[in-house]
Design an enzyme around this catalytic site. Structure first.
Site, PDB file in Angstrom:
ATOM      1  N   SER A  85      14.832  12.819   6.832  1.00  0.00           N
ATOM      2  CA  SER A  85      15.087  12.637   8.313  1.00  0.00           C
ATOM      3  C   SER A  85      16.157  11.582   8.726  1.00  0.00           C
ATOM      4  CB  SER A  85      13.649  11.578   8.688  1.00  0.00           C
ATOM      5  OG  SER A  85      12.911  12.837   9.129  1.00  0.00           O
ATOM      6  N   LYS A  88      18.843  13.113  10.580  1.00  0.00           N
ATOM      7  CA  LYS A  88      18.570  13.565  12.060  1.00  0.00           C
ATOM      8  C   LYS A  88      19.739  12.586  13.036  1.00  0.00           C
ATOM      9  CE  LYS A  88      13.859  14.446  11.388  1.00  0.00           C
ATOM     10  NZ  LYS A  88      12.648  14.204  11.414  1.00  0.00           N
ATOM     11  N   TYR A 210      18.456  23.039   9.818  1.00  0.00           N
ATOM     12  CA  TYR A 210      17.476  21.801   9.649  1.00  0.00           C
ATOM     13  C   TYR A 210      17.101  21.676   8.236  1.00  0.00           C
ATOM     14  CZ  TYR A 210      13.719  18.774  10.426  1.00  0.00           C
ATOM     15  OH  TYR A 210      12.783  17.664  10.090  1.00  0.00           O
ATOM     16  N   TYR A 262      10.133   5.880  12.272  1.00  0.00           N
ATOM     17  CA  TYR A 262       8.745   6.859  12.540  1.00  0.00           C
ATOM     18  C   TYR A 262       8.115   6.045  13.719  1.00  0.00           C
ATOM     19  CZ  TYR A 262      10.181   9.341   8.545  1.00  0.00           C
ATOM     20  OH  TYR A 262      10.893  10.453   7.578  1.00  0.00           O
ATOM     21  N   VAL A 280      11.558  10.683   4.241  1.00  0.00           N
ATOM     22  CA  VAL A 280      10.455  10.636   3.333  1.00  0.00           C
ATOM     23  C   VAL A 280      10.992  10.680   1.648  1.00  0.00           C
ATOM     24  CG1 VAL A 280       8.554  11.495   4.790  1.00  0.00           C
ATOM     25  CG2 VAL A 280      10.191  13.115   3.574  1.00  0.00           C
TER      26      VAL A 280
END
Ligand code: GLU
Length: 348
Positions: A85, A88, A210, A262, A280
């Protein structure tokens, strides 16, 4: 891999730099943090795909890079893992460069959700995903990356990461293939967003992009470079290459601050106060604008998906050096004095 000191045998300057860095107070401080939190063995390694479960619980690295290019690293800073992540935030920056703020904001909002990263929820009024850090928003953002085909788009993404970190990056192919084979939830979100016109027709190509961006291999040193480049207004402090247009740095950094950790982003901002993003795979990239980038790696995650040891390290750094962005008082230690013991880069 960039070798900033040119550390060949007999290279006296390199040897001097490396000894100075080894003995600098800041490096010793980081080394103490490593020892302090190595015994922390709570948490769990992500195992939603088998490849991630191969990580070793003892892996632990901390790297800090200043905006003038000093590098301090302790522990497993060369161990590769998947960025997940963390990608992103940087893809959001590239989408902004490709389309500008207004268009990007018409496809993805910048509002924290208070929901899990993989929740299937869109803003009811506009049908936009909530922000670029939850999966739906990240897929909508990936959809905006320009290129004539999947290969070209991936190349643009990898080139961007190279500008930030100063080195080439590869995809972990087994991780990518597993993410692709099992990512039904992400696929469902993409098709839902297609229904609302939030993504275009190339859904499968965008999903591949992605899954590939999540599978890019990095180490703690790279994460510190990513953060240090943002902290330095978008210019890599070691190579001096611009990685992102200056005007978009604030966009990326703001969303990291409000949505980067998160569903613990509020507590993180309250306690640590550094714009950051976690993944993660066990990485955290965090920055102190104008001063420092921090990269931590330890794959043991808490229930929200954040690296437990990484959280502790950033909390200590913030408290001890007064690095919380809203902190008006000085910390117990003055960062500039502590890094002053190093007049060069670490032996990278
Ligand atoms: N590849 C993951 C997914 O899409 C992202 C995991 C993460 O949050 O780091 O589910």
């Amino acid at each position: 891999m960039s070798n900033t000191t040119g550390s060949g045998m007999g290279d006296l300057q390199s040897l001097t730099n490396s000894i100075t860095a080894v003995t600098s107070p800041f490096r010793l401080y980081l080394s103490d943090l490593l020892q302090k939190y190595q015994p922390l063995d709570e948490g769990a390694i992500a195992d939603y795909i088998p490849e991630l479960a191969l990580a070793l619980p003892e892996w632990f690295g901390i790297c800090a890079v200043t905006t003038v290019g000093q590098i301090f690293e302790v522990g497993h800073c060369k161990q590769l893992f998947t960025i997940q992540s963390i990608s992103k935030a940087f893809i959001f920056g590239l989408a902004l460069e490709d389309h500008g703020r207004e268009y990007v904001n018409s496809k993805v909002s910048v509002e924290p959700t208070g929901e899990a990263f993989n929740s299937i929820v869109l803003d009811e009024a506009t049908n936009r995903p909530y922000n670029p850090m939850v999966n739906a928003g990240a897929i909508a953002t990936a959809d905006l990356i320009k290129g004539n085909n999947g290969t070209e788009r991936l190349k643009r993404v990898l080139d961007m990461f190279k500008r930030y970190t100063g080195r080439e990056h590869d995809i972990n192919v087994p991780v990518f293939l597993s993410e692709r084979a099992t990512g039904f939830r992400n696929r469902a979100m993409a098709y839902l967003m297609r229904n609302f016109g939030m993504v275009g027709d190339n859904i499968d190509e965008t999903l591949d992009l992605y899954f590939q961006q999540c599978s890019i291999m990095v180490n703690a040193h790279d994460l510190a470079m990513l953060a240090a480049t943002l902290a330095n207004g978008g210019i890599n402090p070691v190579t001096q290459e611009r990685a992102i247009q200056e005007q978009y740095v604030q966009d990326v950094v703001s969303v990291m601050l409000t949505c980067g950790m998160y569903d613990a982003s509020g507590e993180w901002t309250y306690r640590v106060g550094m714009p950051a993003k976690s993944g993660v795979g066990g990485g955290i990239t965090a920055l102190v604008p104008g001063q420092l980038g921090i990269g931590t790696f330890s794959p043991l995650l808490d229930a929200k998906g954040n690296s437990l040891r990484g959280l502790k390290v950033c909390e200590d750094l913030s408290r001890d050096f007064g690095l919380h962005i809203f902190n008006a008082a000085t910390g117990d230690r003055n960062l500039e004095e502590w890094i002053a013991g190093s007049n060069g880069t670490d032996d990278w």
